[in-house]
Scaffold this motif. Structure first.
Motif, PDB file in Angstrom:
ATOM      1  N   ARG A 291       0.884  -1.319  -0.182  1.00 12.29           N
ATOM      2  CA  ARG A 291       0.095  -0.055  -0.175  1.00 12.29           C
ATOM      3  C   ARG A 291       0.893   1.261   0.187  1.00 12.29           C
ATOM      4  N   ASP A 292       0.410   2.132  -0.657  1.00  7.82           N
ATOM      5  CA  ASP A 292       1.141   3.496  -0.764  1.00  7.82           C
ATOM      6  C   ASP A 292       2.471   3.267  -1.193  1.00  7.82           C
ATOM      7  N   GLY A 293       2.804   2.534  -2.184  1.00  6.52           N
ATOM      8  CA  GLY A 293       4.173   2.409  -2.649  1.00  6.52           C
ATOM      9  C   GLY A 293       5.045   1.638  -1.667  1.00  6.52           C
ATOM     10  N   VAL A 294       4.511   0.756  -0.801  1.00  4.13           N
ATOM     11  CA  VAL A 294       5.560   0.173   0.274  1.00  4.13           C
ATOM     12  C   VAL A 294       5.000  -1.229   0.123  1.00  4.13           C
ATOM     13  N   LEU A 295       5.914  -2.274   0.469  1.00  2.73           N
ATOM     14  CA  LEU A 295       5.559  -3.552   1.038  1.00  2.73           C
ATOM     15  C   LEU A 295       6.125  -3.607   2.290  1.00  2.73           C
ATOM     16  N   GLU A 296       5.073  -4.140   3.165  1.00  3.34           N
ATOM     17  CA  GLU A 296       4.941  -4.141   4.673  1.00  3.34           C
ATOM     18  C   GLU A 296       4.553  -5.858   4.769  1.00  3.34           C
ATOM     19  N   ILE A 297       5.643  -6.474   5.955  1.00  2.30           N
ATOM     20  CA  ILE A 297       5.394  -7.738   6.350  1.00  2.30           C
ATOM     21  C   ILE A 297       5.522  -7.509   7.710  1.00  2.30           C
ATOM     22  N   ALA A 298       4.578  -8.054   8.513  1.00  2.00           N
ATOM     23  CA  ALA A 298       4.707  -7.993   9.974  1.00  2.00           C
ATOM     24  C   ALA A 298       4.107  -9.270  10.652  1.00  2.00           C
ATOM     25  N   SER A 338      17.493  -8.552   9.875  1.00  2.91           N
ATOM     26  CA  SER A 338      17.710  -6.989   9.741  1.00  2.91           C
ATOM     27  C   SER A 338      18.616  -6.960   8.536  1.00  2.91           C
ATOM     28  N   GLU A 339      19.697  -7.780   8.259  1.00  3.70           N
ATOM     29  CA  GLU A 339      20.600  -7.381   7.284  1.00  3.70           C
ATOM     30  C   GLU A 339      19.673  -7.589   5.910  1.00  3.70           C
ATOM     31  N   ILE A 340      18.787  -8.376   5.701  1.00  3.17           N
ATOM     32  CA  ILE A 340      17.934  -8.672   4.628  1.00  3.17           C
ATOM     33  C   ILE A 340      17.271  -7.259   4.427  1.00  3.17           C
ATOM     34  N   ALA A 341      16.534  -6.763   5.305  1.00  4.90           N
ATOM     35  CA  ALA A 341      15.823  -5.693   5.393  1.00  4.90           C
ATOM     36  C   ALA A 341      16.554  -4.430   4.549  1.00  4.90           C
ATOM     37  N   LYS A 342      17.788  -4.402   5.228  1.00  9.96           N
ATOM     38  CA  LYS A 342      18.806  -3.455   4.459  1.00  9.96           C
ATOM     39  C   LYS A 342      19.418  -3.330   3.284  1.00  9.96           C
ATOM     40  N   ALA A 343      19.521  -4.815   2.779  1.00 15.16           N
ATOM     41  CA  ALA A 343      19.918  -4.994   1.491  1.00 15.16           C
ATOM     42  C   ALA A 343      18.805  -4.713   0.586  1.00 15.16           C
ATOM     43  N   HIS A 344      17.550  -4.672   1.096  1.00 17.46           N
ATOM     44  CA  HIS A 344      16.292  -4.431   0.135  1.00 17.46           C
ATOM     45  C   HIS A 344      16.065  -2.720   0.242  1.00 17.46           C
ATOM     46  N   GLY A 346      15.131  -1.380   2.829  1.00 18.31           N
ATOM     47  CA  GLY A 346      14.057  -1.214   3.614  1.00 18.31           C
ATOM     48  C   GLY A 346      14.557  -1.264   5.121  1.00 18.31           C
ATOM     49  N   SER A 347      13.588  -1.241   5.996  1.00 18.02           N
ATOM     50  CA  SER A 347      13.970  -1.357   7.520  1.00 18.02           C
ATOM     51  C   SER A 347      13.222  -2.436   8.265  1.00 18.02           C
ATOM     52  N   LEU A 348      13.613  -2.777   9.367  1.00 21.08           N
ATOM     53  CA  LEU A 348      13.217  -3.722  10.205  1.00 21.08           C
ATOM     54  C   LEU A 348      12.788  -3.165  11.650  1.00 21.08           C
ATOM     55  N   ASN A 349      11.642  -2.846  11.880  1.00 24.72           N
ATOM     56  CA  ASN A 349      11.593  -2.253  13.150  1.00 24.72           C
ATOM     57  C   ASN A 349      10.605  -3.203  14.334  1.00 24.72           C
ATOM     58  N   VAL A 350      10.688  -2.836  15.652  1.00 23.21           N
ATOM     59  CA  VAL A 350      10.094  -3.694  16.616  1.00 23.21           C
ATOM     60  C   VAL A 350       9.236  -2.866  17.660  1.00 23.21           C
ATOM     61  N   ASN A 351       8.088  -2.905  17.949  1.00 22.78           N
ATOM     62  CA  ASN A 351       7.397  -2.428  18.746  1.00 22.78           C
ATOM     63  C   ASN A 351       6.745  -3.548  19.921  1.00 22.78           C
ATOM     64  N   PHE A 361       8.485  -5.213   8.727  1.00 21.88           N
ATOM     65  CA  PHE A 361       9.670  -5.107   7.696  1.00 21.88           C
ATOM     66  C   PHE A 361       8.847  -4.020   6.734  1.00 21.88           C
ATOM     67  N   THR A 362       9.512  -3.061   6.299  1.00 17.45           N
ATOM     68  CA  THR A 362       9.050  -2.150   5.323  1.00 17.45           C
ATOM     69  C   THR A 362       9.834  -1.932   4.246  1.00 17.45           C
ATOM     70  N   MET A 363       9.479  -1.956   2.759  1.00 18.91           N
ATOM     71  CA  MET A 363      10.136  -1.872   1.837  1.00 18.91           C
ATOM     72  C   MET A 363       9.686  -0.823   0.800  1.00 18.91           C
TER      73      MET A 363
END
Length: 372
Positions: A291-298, A338-344, A346-351, A361-363
């Motif tokens: 959505r909105d130009g972003v892939l999100e996996i949670a 986290s490294e896979i996220a950076k390579a894409h 994107g970013s990996l965050n935690v709450n 994960f967002t990309m």
């Protein structure tokens, strides 16, 4: 009125040594201070050549470096020399020297001021030794680290063959042989162990490759759908964890320009983490959407929230957090994710709070060059 300064006493007992050399290098005057340092007398020093009370290395250095510099500029400052006493003891010194010449430029005499430098030279030697020891220790650590990581990489690679054989054997028994319910249950557990071992090997190899300079390598492909890969990851982990409820929903606009295998690995690591650390009585939520130009996996799970101190180190390699040391694993899963996220790109965050712990994960959905 203060008494007149006794200049002869000042010369003799000054807190430094004084020497005066004739034009041919013979000591013409010496004070008592320097005589005491080398265990001699003023009378014994007068008439000696300066080189006679120097160590061999200092004599060579004086003749090849100090004397020419004196002739060139008329003075030298803070030259390190070792004087030799009667008992052949070495006296570390710092020497300043200056020439006096006549109107025609002829050398009259050379004056030397000598400062004892035993403690200073010992301190400098200690600094050099400490620096050498630090460098040797650092070099040894680098060598050990490289060998360890190379060993891990080779070991991980060589483990794949027997693991593949085990996996094939389990699959053949499951699909082609008559197996009792108890036997099928055991085979399911074995298959789960194979999957987990395979994930561990992937993580170890990726970590070793990253430390050895290869980094996370991507193979982006927008021709095939991502959703089937994510569904397969969830199905595999659900099959070997039948007691855990996994609520997975995917709404991905295909195709996605990404490395599908790597994002499957990312999801596997996050879901495996949720299964290991989430509350067993609560469902694990898996969502993937564009959505909105972003892939999100949670991936979200219930249970005890992650401590603030642990959150700061959560994505570091080999870190498993407080109270988790009894869990099986190397502590590489979240780091690799986290490294896979950076390579894409994107970013990996935690709450994490009392309601749930959610990794997201967002990309950005744009074509970009692979990062490694």
């Amino acid at each position: 009125m203060a008494p007149l300064e006794d200049f002869e006493d000042l010369f003799d007992t000054a807190p430094c040594g004084y020497l005066s050399l004739s034009a041919d290098g013979v000591i013409g005057h010496a004070n008592q201070r320097i005589a005491d340092w080398i265990g001699s007398t003023r009378a014994d020093l007068v008439g000696c050549r300066l080189q006679e009370i120097m160590s061999v290395p200092s004599r060579i250095f004086f003749e090849t470096n100090v004397a020419p510099l004196l002739r060139l500029q008329g003075f030298v400052d803070e030259v390190a020399m070792d004087l030799i006493g009667r008992a052949r003891t070495k006296v570390p010194c710092l020497v300043n020297a200056a020439e006096r010449r006549d109107a025609a430029g002829g050398l009259l005499f050379t004056r030397l001021t000598v400062f004892r430098a035993t403690e200073r030279r010992r301190y400098e030697r200690a600094l050099v030794d400490a620096a050498d020891a630090t460098e040797r220790a650092a070099a040894a650590e680098r060598e050990t680290s490289e060998l360890r990581e190379q060993f891990i990489a080779v070991l991980g690679h060589d483990l794949r063959n027997p693991l593949a054989s085990i996996s094939s054997g389990v699959r053949l028994l499951t699909e082609r042989e008559t197996v009792t319910p108890r036997g099928r249950q055991i085979l399911t557990l074995m298959q789960g162990s194979v999957i987990r071992a395979s994930d561990l090997i992937d993580n170890v190899l990726d970590f070793a490759r990253g430390r050895l300079g290869g980094g996370i390598i991507l193979a982006r492909d927008a021709q095939f759908a991502l959703t089937p890969v994510l569904e397969q990851v969830v199905a595999e982990l659900a099959s070997v964890n039948p007691d855990r409820m996994i609520d997975a929903r995917f709404a991905v606009d295909e195709p996605v320009g990404c490395d599908r295998v790597r994002l499957g690995q990312l999801l596997s690591n996050l879901l495996g983490n949720a299964i290991a650390h989430g509350a067993k009585g609560e469902p694990i939520i898996v969502r993937a959407q564009t959505r909105d130009g972003v892939l999100e996996i949670a991936v979200a799970n219930g249970g005890k929230p992650i401590a603030e101190a642990t959150m700061k180190r959560l994505f570091q390699p080999f870190f498993r957090g407080d109270g988790r040391s009894h869990k099986v694993g190397l502590g590489l899963g979240l780091h690799i994710a986290s490294e896979i996220a950076k390579a894409h790109g994107g970013s990996l965050n935690v709450n994490s709070d009392v309601d749930e712990t959610r990794f997201t994960f967002t990309m950005p959905l744009i074509e970009s060059t692979c990062r490694s």
